[in-house]
Write a protein that holds these residues in place. Sequence first.
Motif, mmCIF file in Angstrom:
data_model
loop_
_atom_site.group_PDB
_atom_site.id
_atom_site.type_symbol
_atom_site.label_atom_id
_atom_site.label_comp_id
_atom_site.label_asym_id
_atom_site.label_seq_id
_atom_site.Cartn_x
_atom_site.Cartn_y
_atom_site.Cartn_z
ATOM 1 N N VAL A 568 0.900 -1.253 -0.113
ATOM 2 C CA VAL A 568 0.060 -0.027 -0.025
ATOM 3 C C VAL A 568 0.786 1.172 -0.008
ATOM 4 O O VAL A 568 1.872 1.510 0.949
ATOM 5 C CB VAL A 568 -0.922 0.103 1.163
ATOM 6 C CG1 VAL A 568 -1.710 1.190 1.230
ATOM 7 C CG2 VAL A 568 -1.956 -1.336 1.504
ATOM 8 N N LEU A 569 0.672 2.207 -0.937
ATOM 9 C CA LEU A 569 1.491 3.342 -1.091
ATOM 10 C C LEU A 569 0.756 4.545 -1.405
ATOM 11 O O LEU A 569 -0.681 4.301 -1.835
ATOM 12 C CB LEU A 569 2.566 3.266 -2.121
ATOM 13 C CG LEU A 569 2.097 3.070 -3.676
ATOM 14 C CD1 LEU A 569 3.163 3.858 -4.471
ATOM 15 C CD2 LEU A 569 2.139 1.459 -4.039
ATOM 16 N N ARG A 570 1.345 5.785 -0.830
ATOM 17 C CA ARG A 570 0.732 6.868 -1.193
ATOM 18 C C ARG A 570 1.065 7.500 -2.468
ATOM 19 O O ARG A 570 2.340 7.718 -2.619
ATOM 20 C CB ARG A 570 1.026 8.099 -0.157
ATOM 21 C CG ARG A 570 0.311 9.141 -0.280
ATOM 22 C CD ARG A 570 0.521 10.417 0.958
ATOM 23 N NE ARG A 570 -0.208 11.667 0.461
ATOM 24 C CZ ARG A 570 0.089 12.730 1.161
ATOM 25 N NH1 ARG A 570 0.904 12.711 2.064
ATOM 26 N NH2 ARG A 570 -0.348 13.850 0.989
ATOM 27 N N TRP A 571 0.424 7.488 -3.609
ATOM 28 C CA TRP A 571 0.791 7.623 -5.000
ATOM 29 C C TRP A 571 0.909 9.107 -5.113
ATOM 30 O O TRP A 571 1.664 9.673 -5.785
ATOM 31 C CB TRP A 571 -0.363 7.212 -5.770
ATOM 32 C CG TRP A 571 -0.028 7.246 -7.393
ATOM 33 C CD1 TRP A 571 -0.579 7.965 -8.228
ATOM 34 C CD2 TRP A 571 0.848 6.351 -7.862
ATOM 35 N NE1 TRP A 571 0.162 7.507 -9.595
ATOM 36 C CE2 TRP A 571 0.730 6.623 -9.223
ATOM 37 C CE3 TRP A 571 1.765 5.413 -7.330
ATOM 38 C CZ2 TRP A 571 1.799 5.938 -10.101
ATOM 39 C CZ3 TRP A 571 2.543 4.873 -8.465
ATOM 40 C CH2 TRP A 571 2.813 5.041 -9.587
ATOM 41 N N GLY A 572 0.149 10.203 -4.378
ATOM 42 C CA GLY A 572 0.273 11.314 -4.367
ATOM 43 C C GLY A 572 -0.941 12.121 -4.174
ATOM 44 O O GLY A 572 -1.965 12.008 -4.566
ATOM 45 N N GLY A 573 -0.731 13.306 -3.471
ATOM 46 C CA GLY A 573 -1.942 14.085 -2.886
ATOM 47 C C GLY A 573 -3.096 13.140 -2.059
ATOM 48 O O GLY A 573 -2.542 12.574 -0.996
ATOM 49 N N GLU A 574 -4.236 13.061 -2.594
ATOM 50 C CA GLU A 574 -5.011 12.145 -2.127
ATOM 51 C C GLU A 574 -5.429 10.827 -2.649
ATOM 52 O O GLU A 574 -6.333 10.213 -2.439
ATOM 53 C CB GLU A 574 -6.408 13.048 -2.040
ATOM 54 C CG GLU A 574 -7.130 13.356 -3.327
ATOM 55 C CD GLU A 574 -6.850 14.654 -3.764
ATOM 56 O OE1 GLU A 574 -7.459 15.096 -4.761
ATOM 57 O OE2 GLU A 574 -5.508 14.988 -3.511
ATOM 58 N N GLU A 575 -4.365 10.408 -3.569
ATOM 59 C CA GLU A 575 -4.333 9.135 -4.234
ATOM 60 C C GLU A 575 -3.542 8.033 -3.497
ATOM 61 O O GLU A 575 -2.324 8.490 -2.907
ATOM 62 C CB GLU A 575 -3.593 9.374 -5.597
ATOM 63 C CG GLU A 575 -4.933 10.270 -6.654
ATOM 64 C CD GLU A 575 -4.238 10.174 -7.944
ATOM 65 O OE1 GLU A 575 -5.327 10.091 -8.990
ATOM 66 O OE2 GLU A 575 -3.299 10.224 -8.301
ATOM 67 N N PHE A 576 -3.879 6.969 -3.663
ATOM 68 C CA PHE A 576 -3.375 5.822 -2.999
ATOM 69 C C PHE A 576 -3.511 4.880 -3.975
ATOM 70 O O PHE A 576 -4.236 4.399 -5.189
ATOM 71 C CB PHE A 576 -4.079 5.299 -1.876
ATOM 72 C CG PHE A 576 -3.971 6.263 -0.636
ATOM 73 C CD1 PHE A 576 -3.022 5.981 0.503
ATOM 74 C CD2 PHE A 576 -5.094 7.250 -0.428
ATOM 75 C CE1 PHE A 576 -3.190 7.142 1.569
ATOM 76 C CE2 PHE A 576 -5.140 8.060 0.667
ATOM 77 C CZ PHE A 576 -4.211 8.173 1.541
ATOM 78 N N LEU A 577 -2.369 3.859 -4.048
ATOM 79 C CA LEU A 577 -2.423 2.465 -4.856
ATOM 80 C C LEU A 577 -1.913 1.087 -3.852
ATOM 81 O O LEU A 577 -1.114 1.436 -3.076
ATOM 82 C CB LEU A 577 -1.134 2.975 -5.961
ATOM 83 C CG LEU A 577 -0.743 1.659 -6.657
ATOM 84 C CD1 LEU A 577 -1.935 1.743 -7.740
ATOM 85 C CD2 LEU A 577 0.606 1.939 -7.620
ATOM 86 N N VAL A 578 -2.800 0.146 -4.290
ATOM 87 C CA VAL A 578 -2.700 -0.969 -3.617
ATOM 88 C C VAL A 578 -2.134 -1.902 -4.879
ATOM 89 O O VAL A 578 -2.657 -2.125 -5.871
ATOM 90 C CB VAL A 578 -3.892 -1.458 -3.093
ATOM 91 C CG1 VAL A 578 -3.661 -2.954 -2.690
ATOM 92 C CG2 VAL A 578 -4.349 -0.450 -2.067
ATOM 93 N N TYR A 579 -1.125 -2.630 -4.669
ATOM 94 C CA TYR A 579 -0.414 -3.704 -5.340
ATOM 95 C C TYR A 579 -0.806 -5.168 -4.657
ATOM 96 O O TYR A 579 -0.030 -5.211 -3.534
ATOM 97 C CB TYR A 579 0.971 -3.257 -5.548
ATOM 98 C CG TYR A 579 1.786 -4.192 -6.617
ATOM 99 C CD1 TYR A 579 1.222 -4.808 -7.734
ATOM 100 C CD2 TYR A 579 2.940 -4.810 -5.885
ATOM 101 C CE1 TYR A 579 1.991 -5.739 -8.245
ATOM 102 C CE2 TYR A 579 3.691 -5.966 -6.547
ATOM 103 C CZ TYR A 579 3.020 -6.314 -7.550
ATOM 104 O OH TYR A 579 3.873 -7.357 -8.543
#
Length: 688
Positions: A568-579
Motif C-alpha cells: 500500500v503506498l501513497r501515490w500522491g496528494g489524496e491518491e493511494f495505490l494497492v499492489y
Amino acid sequence: MATPLPSRMAKRMWCGTVPALLLACASACGAAEVDSTRIAAAQARLRELAQLAEKSNPKARALLVQEAAALDAALPYPVRIAYLRLLRRTHADAGKLREAYAVDEQVIRLAGLENDAVQVALASLGRVHKLLNDNDPAAAMALLESLNAQYQGLGNTEFTASADVAYGAIYNIMGQHDRAFSHYLRGLELVQRHPGLWTPREPDLRLALARLYVNTGAPAKALDTTRAYREARGAMPPLVEASMHFMDGRAYVSLSQLRQAHVSFGRALALARRNELSWLEANILGNVADAWLKEHRYLEAERAARAAIVVAEAVVEQSAIQMAYANLGFALFGQGRILEGSMYIDRTAAELRKAGAMLGVANMLAEKGAALEKAGLYKQALQTVREREGILETLAIERRDKAFAALQEQFNAKQRAAQIASLRQENAVKDAEIRNRTLRQAVTSLGAALALVLSGFVTMLYRRSQRTGRRLAELNAELAHSSAHDPLTGLYNRRSFVERMRQRDLQAGERRSGELAAQAGESDDCFILLDIDHFKRINDQHGHAAGDLVLVEVGRRLNEAVRDSDMVLRWGGEEFLVYSQGVTASQYPLLVQRILNAIAAAPVVLEDGSALAVSATAGAVSLPAAPDPAFGWEQAIALADRALYKGKEAGRNRGFIVDAALPGQAPGDELELRLQLVTPDMYWQPAH
C-alpha cells in the motif's frame, strides 16, 4: 458647530478569533490539583464566549461577568488569565473603559504572582491609555518610555505592536502626526506579519490611521483606508463594520459631501442598534447632529442631538453626552432660541472645564462667539472671544511646559535604558571572568587527574566506537525507512514502488522461460488506484489539519484491509495505490469491494469531535505475472487511472475494474466495454 471628541474612540479594541492562550493545556499548569474535566469545560466555555463577543458583545460581556466565579476561582493560571483578557476586551468594546482599566490591574497582580513578565507588560500598557484618557499625554509618554526600557528584552511581538499603538495615540494627541503615522504603520506591519495576535487587531490600526487622516485634513485617504480593508476582508464583526461606516461618515463630513455622510452614518447606526452597540450609537447620533448643523438644518440637528442625549445618558458615555448637549445648544441657536441654547452650551463648557479639557472649551467658545455675532449680540460675542483668547494663551503656556516635561521624561527614560544596558554589559564581562577562572581551575584539576584517566581512556574509546557503530546502523536504517515511506501516512512511497516493479520485471523474465510460465493464467497481479472523494472540500471546510488526519486514517484502513504481502503506498496528494500479487479473476471484485468498504464504512472523527463521512473512488487493472514487455506496469496504472476517472464521472464511491488488459493496448484505447462496476456494500452517512 461642535467637533467630535475621538479620544475615547481611539482606544476601542475589536473582538477577533480565539487566542492561543485560551487553548493552553492544563497539564503544564498544575492540572493534578484541578479536575481536568472542569478545566476543559472552562476552556470550551471561554472559546464560546469569545466567538459570541464577535456577534453580540453585550451578551458575551454579561455572561462573562455572570460566570466569573466558575471561570476564575481555583482554575490554572492560563485559564484565569484568558478569562481576564477576554473580560477586558468586552469591557473596552462596550465603552466601559473604567472597568477595562480595573481588569488591567487584576492581570498585573495575578501575573506578578506567577512571574509572568509578558502579561504584566501587556496589562501595564493599559495604564498608559488610562493616562491618555485622563488628558495627560506627558505622563503617558513617560510611563510608556519606562515600560519600553524595562520590557524591551522580552522579544514579545504583541507587546511591541501594542506599544506602537500607544505611541501613535500619544503623538496624535500631542499633535505630532508624522510620528503617530510612523508608529501606527509599524504596528500594522507587525500585525499583518503575525495575524494571530490577540491585540492589537488589524482593524484597530486601520481605524486609527483613518481617524488620523481625518484629523490631519486628508479625509480622502481615510476613505481609501476603510474601503481597502472592507474589500480585502469581506465579512467583518458588527463592531468593526459599524465603526468603518462611522469613520466614512466623518470623512465625508470633512469633505463637505454631506449626502454621502448621512448614508454612511445611517449604515453605521443600523448596525449599532441591531447589535446593541449603544456607546457607538450615541457617538454616531452626535456626529449626525453635527452634519445637520453644517447644512444649517437646525430642526434635524435638534432631533438628532436629543436622540443622542437619550442614548448617551443611558450608557453614561460622557464624551457623547457633552457632544450631544453642545450640538443641541447650537441647533437652538440656529433657530433663534438664544437663551435656551446658551444654557446647554454653558453646561457643556462647565463640564469640559471640570474635566480639564480646556482645548474643547476654547473650540466651543469659538463656535458660541460666532453664533452670538450672527444673532446680533455683539457685546456677548466680544466677551466670549476674549474669554477664548485667555484660554488659548494659557493652553499655549501649558502645552509648552508639558512638551518640555515630556521631552525631559523621554530623555530620562532613555538614560535609564542606557544605564540598564551598561549594567548588563558589565555583568556579562564579570560572568566571562568567572567562567575563565573556573576554567583555569578545571584545567589544573584535570592535569592532576590525567594520569588516572589515561588508563581507562583506550577502553572508553573502544566502547564509544561500538556505540557509534550501533547508532550509525540505526541512522542508516532510519534513513532507508524514510527514503521508502511517505512522511505523513507512513505508507510506502513511489520510490519504493518503482524499485519493487524493477524486481518484478526481473522475476517476470525468469517466469517466461521457466516452469512458472504454466501458472501465469491462474493468478495475476492487481493494481488498484484510489482517490479520496471531495478531498478539496474537506480541506476548504475543515482545514488542512483535518485533511491530513483523513489521509492518515485512510492509509491505516487500507493497510488493515489487505494482506501483509500486499503493498500500500501513497501515490500522491489524496491518491493511494494497492499492489496485490496472486489475485484470481473471481477475487478482483471482492478485493476492490473490501477496500471500498474499509474506507467508507465508518466516519473519520476529527480533533473537534465531529464525524466526517469519507469515501473513495477506485480504478483496478490486473496484469499477468509474466506480462508482455510492450504492456508493463506503467500502462496498467494508466488504465487504472482511466477507470478511476470513469468512476468519478459515474458519481464516486465506487470502483471500475478493467476486465482484461490485452498485450499492446495503449492507455488511450476505449475502455467503456471493458469495465466492471464494483460498489461498497456498506457506507456510513451522518444522522440528520
